[in-house]
Write an enzyme that holds these catalytic residues in place. Structure first.
Site, PDB file in Angstrom:
ATOM      1  N   ARG A 172     -35.206 -45.966  13.984  1.00 31.29           N
ATOM      2  CA  ARG A 172     -35.406 -44.740  14.758  1.00 31.29           C
ATOM      3  C   ARG A 172     -35.135 -44.949  16.254  1.00 31.29           C
ATOM      4  O   ARG A 172     -35.767 -44.314  17.101  1.00 31.29           O
ATOM      5  CB  ARG A 172     -36.825 -44.192  14.555  1.00 31.29           C
ATOM      6  CG  ARG A 172     -37.161 -43.861  13.109  1.00 31.29           C
ATOM      7  CD  ARG A 172     -36.275 -42.773  12.545  1.00 31.29           C
ATOM      8  NE  ARG A 172     -36.618 -42.488  11.166  1.00 31.29           N
ATOM      9  CZ  ARG A 172     -36.036 -43.065  10.103  1.00 31.29           C
ATOM     10  NH1 ARG A 172     -35.055 -43.929  10.296  1.00 31.29           N
ATOM     11  NH2 ARG A 172     -36.397 -42.775   8.883  1.00 31.29           N
ATOM     12  N   SER A 221     -41.130 -35.179  10.033  1.00 33.39           N
ATOM     13  CA  SER A 221     -42.076 -36.268  10.290  1.00 33.39           C
ATOM     14  C   SER A 221     -42.361 -36.385  11.785  1.00 33.39           C
ATOM     15  O   SER A 221     -41.440 -36.446  12.599  1.00 33.39           O
ATOM     16  CB  SER A 221     -41.516 -37.595   9.771  1.00 33.39           C
ATOM     17  OG  SER A 221     -41.378 -37.570   8.369  1.00 33.39           O
ATOM     18  N   GLU A 291     -42.027 -39.874  16.421  1.00 30.77           N
ATOM     19  CA  GLU A 291     -40.577 -39.715  16.292  1.00 30.77           C
ATOM     20  C   GLU A 291     -40.117 -38.543  17.152  1.00 30.77           C
ATOM     21  O   GLU A 291     -39.015 -38.540  17.687  1.00 30.77           O
ATOM     22  CB  GLU A 291     -40.185 -39.417  14.833  1.00 30.77           C
ATOM     23  CG  GLU A 291     -40.231 -40.593  13.901  1.00 30.77           C
ATOM     24  CD  GLU A 291     -39.622 -40.265  12.551  1.00 30.77           C
ATOM     25  OE1 GLU A 291     -38.901 -39.254  12.442  1.00 30.77           O
ATOM     26  OE2 GLU A 291     -39.854 -41.025  11.601  1.00 30.77           O
TER      27      GLU A 291
END
Length: 301
Positions: A172, A221, A291
């Site tokens: 990520r 998410s 995130e």
């Protein structure tokens, strides 16, 4: 104050005091000082070259991994969704897609051309630009796994073709040269079978529908998975499913989703993110890293 030189040559749309609530998946946030929808990459290049050097810039695709604060965004927001939207087969097993193309479209486009390796992208809710910037993933796959090259643009409008190995890519995370942004990518895929790939996409989406809240205002998410564990499991073990601040609540279906179900403000959502982080840290000693990107000004700032 923004200045645009020779603006009569621009082919895109420039809007002042543009509301952003409908341009992000949480459906919250204030207004942008200016919003520019480029006509294409060439128009974007000219627009950037015409801006004042100090103009703040924010890039926006589908707004699916973004929390826009209630005070809005200063400077110019560049909206690439539906603008940088070309996707094409450039070699028998290579595709090129511009930054505004939804990731799910890449999955279907590739499958229909008997290519395999991009099916997982059907589960990424954003556009190519955002997926590249954060190495977005779904169903065990990650965006950069098959990227061979990318195209970037800087604030002077200069376009560069860069090889994938020029970037430091992690979970990520992607390290991008300062003042450059992704405008397209090229993937090398494998020869496959159209029907098998389309069936895999269908199965993956069915699995997502069973385990994640669909048809609600969320960003997907919220937190990265900590090493060797899952954010959703730790949040659930902390007793936070259904916990609410204002109009924002932790999903009962998937604990790593925060839903706007009662006209939440961005402040409600941001407060809930911080609350979940604190509770998980207090109870399990784990710091959950978001995130989602939080941008803009708080109301009243």
């Amino acid at each position: 104050m923004m200045t645009v030189r020779a603006s009569q040559a621009l082919r895109g749309e420039l809007q002042e005091n543009a509301p952003l609530q409908k341009l992000n998946s949480w459906r919250v946030g204030g207004t942008a000082d200016r919003l520019y929808r480029p006509a294409d990459i060439e128009d974007l290049s000219y627009f950037l070259s015409s801006l004042d050097d100090e103009e703040p810039l924010t890039w926006l695709g589908l707004g699916s991994n973004l929390l826009v604060r209630d005070g809005g965004i200063r400077g110019t927001v560049i909206l690439i969704h539906a603008a940088l939207a070309r996707i094409e087969l450039i070699e028998p097993t290579d595709i090129r897609a511009e930054a505004g193309v939804p990731c799910a479209k890449i999955a279907r486009y590739s499958a229909k051309r008997n290519l395999t390796g991009a099916e997982f992208m059907a589960g990424i809710p954003g556009t190519v630009g955002g997926a590249l910037a954060m190495n977005a993933g779904a169903f065990g796959g990650e965006t950069w796994e098959r990227v061979i090259a990318v195209e970037t643009i800087d604030r002077r409008g200069t376009i560069r073709l860069r090889k994938a190995d020029e970037f430091e890519v992690g979970y990520r995370s992607v390290r991008l040269p300062a003042e450059e942004w992704f405008i397209a990518a090229r993937w090398h895929l494998a020869k496959g079978n159209k029907e098998e790939s389309l069936q895999r996409i269908k199965s993956l989406l069915a699995k997502r529908s069973e385990t994640q809240p669909m048809g609600v205002a969320s960003c997907g998410s919220v937190f990265r998975n900590p090493p060797g564990d899952y954010a959703a499991r730790i949040i659930e073990q902390s007793g936070l499913k259904g916990y609410r601040i204002g109009g924002a609540c932790v999903s009962e279906k998937h604990a790593n989703f925060i839903i706007n179900d009662r006209a939440a403000s961005a402040a409600d959502i941001e407060s809930l993110i911080k609350y979940v982080q604190q509770q998980v840290h207090d109870k399990h000693g784990v710091y959950l890293r978001p995130e989602v990107r939080v941008i803009g000004e708080r109301s009243g700032d």
